[in-house]
Design an enzyme around this catalytic site. Structure first.
Site, mmCIF file in Angstrom:
data_model
loop_
_atom_site.group_PDB
_atom_site.id
_atom_site.type_symbol
_atom_site.label_atom_id
_atom_site.label_comp_id
_atom_site.label_asym_id
_atom_site.label_seq_id
_atom_site.Cartn_x
_atom_site.Cartn_y
_atom_site.Cartn_z
ATOM 1 N N ASP A 160 0.856 -1.180 0.000
ATOM 2 C CA ASP A 160 0.000 0.000 0.000
ATOM 3 C C ASP A 160 0.893 1.230 0.000
ATOM 4 O OD1 ASP A 160 -2.434 -1.388 0.099
ATOM 5 O OD2 ASP A 160 -2.374 -1.523 2.278
ATOM 6 N N ASP A 192 -7.112 -1.401 -4.425
ATOM 7 C CA ASP A 192 -8.145 -1.010 -3.461
ATOM 8 C C ASP A 192 -9.096 0.027 -4.069
ATOM 9 O OD1 ASP A 192 -6.882 -2.671 -1.607
ATOM 10 O OD2 ASP A 192 -5.741 -1.026 -0.721
#
Length: 154
Positions: A114, A128
């Protein structure tokens, strides 16, 4: 929406997601954070072994099985959805691309990379974004768009 265009959307999500993650891994160290807009938006390299907000940490096989199950369901229902449901089909394509992008990470390393960090929300990635956008398209389609005439009961 033609099936080839939807396949291209899914593949584009996977390619952009994987490229962005590889770029971050090649140019940053875990935990490193670069301010883009100080105290608002940073690029922060995070290795996430869980789901959103870090829940169910280190449940690698659980996430892989859930993602594969969701992909199988998506594939099963995709061909049963009329081509007139364009937004619904687009949502499923985005969901599939995002799920595959994160599953690739989980299979390879056990965690998801991330890097988008808005400081008031957990750090996230391209996959995401695709998943959340896909869910939004599906929910909006099911709740607010009328069924075409051929699908309505009389």
């Amino acid at each position: 929406m033609p099936i080839l265009l939807l396949a291209a959307v899914t593949i584009a999500v996977i390619v952009i997601d994987q490229w962005s993650k590889q770029y971050i891994q090649a140019h940053m160290l875990p935990g490193m954070s670069l301010p883009v807009i100080s105290n608002v938006f940073h690029i922060t390299y995070v290795l996430n072994p869980g789901a959103a907000f870090g829940i169910l940490e280190n449940q690698r096989m659980f996430f892989i099985v859930i993602a594969l199950f969701m992909l199988a369901l998506s594939g099963y229902f995709f061909y049963r959805i009329s081509a007139t449901f364009r937004l619904l089909r687009l949502g499923i394509s985005l969901l599939a691309g995002g799920a595959i992008g994160n599953v690739i990470d989980r299979v390879q390393t056990g965690y998801v990379v991330d890097f988008f960090d808005f400081r008031v929300w957990p750090v996230f990635n391209i996959a995401d974004i695709a998943i959340v956008t896909g869910v939004g398209c599906v929910v909006y389609s099911l709740l607010f768009l009328p069924f075409p005439q051929e699908h309505q009961t009389k």
